[in-house]
Structures are given as structure tokens and as C-alpha cells.
Design an enzyme around this catalytic site. Sequence first.
Site, PDB file in Angstrom:
ATOM      1  N   LEU A 180       1.584 -27.755  73.176  1.00  0.00           N
ATOM      2  CA  LEU A 180       1.443 -28.594  74.360  1.00  0.00           C
ATOM      3  C   LEU A 180       3.415 -29.700  74.643  1.00  0.00           C
ATOM      4  O   LEU A 180       3.402 -29.224  75.143  1.00  0.00           O
ATOM      5  CB  LEU A 180       0.537 -29.472  74.041  1.00  0.00           C
ATOM      6  CG  LEU A 180      -0.551 -30.760  74.659  1.00  0.00           C
ATOM      7  CD1 LEU A 180      -0.218 -29.612  76.682  1.00  0.00           C
ATOM      8  CD2 LEU A 180      -1.324 -30.807  74.668  1.00  0.00           C
ATOM      9  N   GLY A 181       3.212 -29.739  73.398  1.00  0.00           N
ATOM     10  CA  GLY A 181       4.686 -30.726  72.884  1.00  0.00           C
ATOM     11  C   GLY A 181       4.742 -32.051  72.969  1.00  0.00           C
ATOM     12  O   GLY A 181       4.932 -32.773  73.755  1.00  0.00           O
ATOM     13  N   VAL A 182       3.508 -32.828  72.198  1.00  0.00           N
ATOM     14  CA  VAL A 182       3.242 -33.973  72.397  1.00  0.00           C
ATOM     15  C   VAL A 182       2.938 -34.610  71.076  1.00  0.00           C
ATOM     16  O   VAL A 182       2.830 -33.547  70.073  1.00  0.00           O
ATOM     17  CB  VAL A 182       1.839 -34.250  72.782  1.00  0.00           C
ATOM     18  CG1 VAL A 182       2.423 -34.518  74.235  1.00  0.00           C
ATOM     19  CG2 VAL A 182       0.647 -33.665  72.366  1.00  0.00           C
TER      20      VAL A 182
ATOM     21  N   GLY B  67      -4.265 -21.406  39.889  1.00  0.00           N
ATOM     22  CA  GLY B  67      -4.697 -19.395  39.843  1.00  0.00           C
ATOM     23  C   GLY B  67      -6.232 -19.189  40.846  1.00  0.00           C
ATOM     24  O   GLY B  67      -6.144 -18.147  41.680  1.00  0.00           O
ATOM     25  N   ASN B  68      -6.530 -20.104  41.591  1.00  0.00           N
ATOM     26  CA  ASN B  68      -7.687 -20.215  42.203  1.00  0.00           C
ATOM     27  C   ASN B  68      -7.591 -20.049  43.893  1.00  0.00           C
ATOM     28  O   ASN B  68      -8.035 -19.259  44.800  1.00  0.00           O
ATOM     29  CB  ASN B  68      -8.652 -20.680  42.103  1.00  0.00           C
ATOM     30  CG  ASN B  68      -9.868 -21.200  41.230  1.00  0.00           C
ATOM     31  OD1 ASN B  68     -10.004 -21.903  40.507  1.00  0.00           O
ATOM     32  ND2 ASN B  68     -10.775 -19.770  41.703  1.00  0.00           N
ATOM     33  N   SER B  69      -5.514 -20.349  43.952  1.00  0.00           N
ATOM     34  CA  SER B  69      -5.470 -19.935  44.974  1.00  0.00           C
ATOM     35  C   SER B  69      -5.306 -18.513  46.037  1.00  0.00           C
ATOM     36  O   SER B  69      -4.935 -17.461  44.727  1.00  0.00           O
ATOM     37  CB  SER B  69      -3.646 -20.398  45.063  1.00  0.00           C
ATOM     38  OG  SER B  69      -3.786 -21.770  45.083  1.00  0.00           O
TER      39      SER B  69
ATOM     40  N   ILE C 167       1.033 -37.511  68.455  1.00  0.00           N
ATOM     41  CA  ILE C 167       0.143 -37.791  68.961  1.00  0.00           C
ATOM     42  C   ILE C 167      -0.308 -38.893  68.112  1.00  0.00           C
ATOM     43  O   ILE C 167       0.117 -38.580  66.502  1.00  0.00           O
ATOM     44  CB  ILE C 167      -1.227 -37.141  69.641  1.00  0.00           C
ATOM     45  CG1 ILE C 167      -1.764 -35.702  67.597  1.00  0.00           C
ATOM     46  CG2 ILE C 167      -1.044 -36.520  70.715  1.00  0.00           C
ATOM     47  CD1 ILE C 167      -2.494 -34.749  68.399  1.00  0.00           C
TER      48      ILE C 167
ATOM     49  N   ASP D  81      -0.979 -20.814  55.835  1.00  0.00           N
ATOM     50  CA  ASP D  81      -0.727 -20.409  54.214  1.00  0.00           C
ATOM     51  C   ASP D  81      -1.815 -19.082  54.021  1.00  0.00           C
ATOM     52  O   ASP D  81      -2.619 -19.330  52.874  1.00  0.00           O
ATOM     53  CB  ASP D  81      -1.537 -21.504  53.720  1.00  0.00           C
ATOM     54  CG  ASP D  81      -0.560 -21.436  51.321  1.00  0.00           C
ATOM     55  OD1 ASP D  81      -0.617 -20.651  51.560  1.00  0.00           O
ATOM     56  OD2 ASP D  81      -1.334 -21.595  50.945  1.00  0.00           O
TER      57      ASP D  81
ATOM     58  N   HIS E 148       2.163 -19.312  49.766  1.00  0.00           N
ATOM     59  CA  HIS E 148       2.336 -20.133  48.829  1.00  0.00           C
ATOM     60  C   HIS E 148       2.442 -19.417  46.998  1.00  0.00           C
ATOM     61  O   HIS E 148       3.215 -19.579  46.402  1.00  0.00           O
ATOM     62  CB  HIS E 148       1.892 -21.513  48.393  1.00  0.00           C
ATOM     63  CG  HIS E 148       0.763 -21.473  47.500  1.00  0.00           C
ATOM     64  ND1 HIS E 148      -0.345 -22.055  48.360  1.00  0.00           N
ATOM     65  CD2 HIS E 148       0.037 -21.752  46.385  1.00  0.00           C
ATOM     66  CE1 HIS E 148      -1.700 -22.143  47.518  1.00  0.00           C
ATOM     67  NE2 HIS E 148      -1.494 -21.870  46.926  1.00  0.00           N
TER      68      HIS E 148
END
Length: 473
Positions: free
Chosen positions: A270-272, A213-215, A274, A142, A112
Site C-alpha cells: 500500500l505504501g503507508v 531446536g523446535n523451530s 501507520i 520465516d 532462520h
Amino acid sequence: MRSKPRLSLALTTLLCCALAPGLAVGRTLPDFASLVAENGPSVVNISTKQHTSNLSEMHGFTIPDLPDEGPLRDFFDRFFGDEGELPEDRESRSLGSGFIVSSDGFVMTNSHVVEGADEIVVRTSDRREFVADLVGTDKRSDIALLKVEAEDLPAVRIGSSKDLQVGEWVLAIGSPFGFESSATAGIVSAKGRNLPTENYVPFIQTDVAINPGNSGGPLFDLDGRVVGVNSQIYSRTGGFMGLSFAIPIDVAMDVVEQLKTKGRVTRGWLGVMIQDITRELAASFGLKQPRGALVAEVLPGSPAAAAGLQPGDVILAFDGKDVLTSSALPPLVGAMPIDAEAEIKVLRQGERVTLSVTIAELPEEDPLDASTDAETTPANRVGLVVRAIAPEQREHFGIEQGGVMVEAIEPGPAERAGLRAGDLILMLDGQPVTDPVSFEQVLAGIESGRSVAVLVQRGEGRMFFAIRIPEAD
């Protein structure tokens, strides 16, 4: 006669004095000065230029909201114009942090921080500046990887977040509010945190003071090794409130290696859909305590569907690792190689079942939505008024057959459980619901006082609710 107590007191005082230096040494704070001196040159400031038409498109840190007053507003006022008001069309700048991961010029930061940038400038602690090339980004974690044309740069030492312990001291170096080479320290508050918008990153939570700014800056352990990448804060003011989150370095380095070699990141799928097991749901599934990931939906054509997973299954273990909460499952699946075989242990209608699944590559997401109209039933014993789902609504919701829609809800067990008008009920007490008549028949056959699971589709997702059947009047 009185000299003995005085002698005893004197001996006690001498003993305490003798032990005091040792106690003082045990409580001495870590040598943060040496850590900063050794690792500071590896931390860089990152600034970007980009063409923007909206304040919300500028990136420098991820926070829930931008308040009218507070330190974050002051930050934007200082760097982006008077009172933070921007023209509709202008060149914007953002600030962040990063660190050198190899001496030949590879730099890691947050996705970002550099998103949408037309130019990325990396500034080292000795005031050198480099225009960086973007090797690649991964929004899900990220993480972004940059490359500058330089040699013999001071690279960090990479550690492992797996070795971190809650309560351990950690140090962050970065550029909060544009103040370069700022160091802050704190402890690890928790590990394996999953945030609402991030399913594939088990964040490290700390109380290290992190601000805009720490990102993208590094999180060091006391041995001077990077154990995390500072990424987000939780704040209601726009400033630091004691909750900061870092991406584990093990996750970040895996992303970096994939970006280097393939230019993109692949994850297991996996396609669930949950959800967590609540105390009430645990009772309805026969679990002694809440644990596991409850399968609310199995996506057609997914690895889960091929493996035979069903709505209502509780995943207790994946690939030999226990699944204590639903948030623990996505990182485990995401870390699996594509086409790898994995064993899944589930609880299905009180029986423990072992399934084998072949992991596929995680595709791009696509969502759904909601609306209604048809024949209804009177309110039932749990306070629900349900109706059939019209054909056009089935197409809209992606439901081929079965199910009923909640037309209205009266005060009672269903309302207390969290159901709402517009919900689609697909399963009740482990039995599929085909229409309003079948729903009422299943409901009538459930004994009073039991807590039963109800599978509901709400908007784009599916989830289970636990409804306690009331005692008969």
C-alpha cells in the site's frame, strides 16, 4: 422425625456418585499419545553445516538475546564447544525441526533454521537421512521449503488456522535442544499477534513448551492436522517462559505454493507508515474509542499516494474487512494479489471517506536517519523549542518542504506526550507546519483543554502524538 434429613443426604450422595463418572469423563485430557503415534513419523530433524566467523551467525531458534547462563547457553555449550566459545573461523552446525508436507519429499521448516547453510540434512523418525535441496526461503514469513529425493514419505495433514479458537488444545512435536521427537502440549493463548520485527504474520500465541531446536516443527490440533509452524519464543532467560509463537499454516502454505511455482514470494503493498490509535489520539480525531490504523506517512509514488490517502487519515476498513488495530492492516494488504483493486474506508477530519486503491508489489525496504542546526524560537505553551530545518537536513531526512525541528523540550504537555529533541514536526491539529512562525500561529489558535494530534518524523518513521493543550494561567 430425623430420618428424613438422613434419607435426603443419602439420596444426594447417590446422585453425586451417579454423576461423578460423567464429570470425570468431561475433564479427561485429550489422547495425546494417539496424536503423537499417528503424526510423529511426519516430523523431521533438520541439521545444517555452515562456515561462520561469529556465534551470532548460527541459527537454530529466534530469541531476543543469548544470556551468559541458562538453558540456551547450556545448549550451545553442548553442541558447539566448551563453554560456548567459538574460534573466529570454523564450521558451525545448527539444529531445528521440520515436517513433510507431501509424500514426494517436500519439507517445510523455518527460514532462520537453514539461513546461510552450506549443507542441509533431513533425518526422519526411522533414522533415514537425506541431503536436502533448498527450494526457496521467505524471510518475511520465516518459512523455508526443502526437497529431498524420496517417495512415499509420511506427510502431515494440513488444517486451517482460521478454525482455531483461543483456549483450544494444541500439540507440538520437534527436537528441542537436539532431543528428537519430543512432544509438548498446551493451549492457544491468542490469535493474530503481531511481533515488532514481523509485520506480515498474524502469529498464533500458545503456552506450548517451545525451546531452541523446535523451530520449524508443526503445531497440531486435536484432529491431527497442522495448524501452525513453531517459530519464535519470547524469553528473558533464553529458555521457555510460557510465550511461544507459531506461523499460521494458511500463511505458510501460501508461501510454500509461491516458492514451488515462482521460486519467490510476492506480497501486496500500500505504501503507508501507520500507527495505533491511543485513547488520547482517538479523542483528538473524534473517535469514541481507539480503533483503526492511523496514517503517519504516505510514501511518494506509492499506491496509497495514487489513491489519495493522506497523513492523518484513520483507516477503518480495508477490502471489506474492519481494521481494529494498526497491526491488522499489513497482513490484509500483504495477502492481496498484485494489481488487485481494494476499497479503503477512512476517517478524515471527522468525515468518512471511501477510496479505491490498486495494490502494487511490496518492494525491498530502505531507511533514513537524523541530526541538526538553525534559528530557534523560545519555549511555547506546550514546552517545545522549535527551529527551521536546514536544506542539508531536508535532503538527509527526505523532506522537500515544511516542518520544524524540536531543538529542546521542557517539562510540560509535549514531553508527557512522548516528543523528544530532534523530532521533526510536520503537522499540528490537522494543519501542515511550514516553518516556526506557522507552527506558533497554529498552536496559538488551539483552545485550551483540547487534545490535538501532532505528526512527527523520528529517524526513519513517522508517527502521531496526542498533546493536551494546557489551560491558560
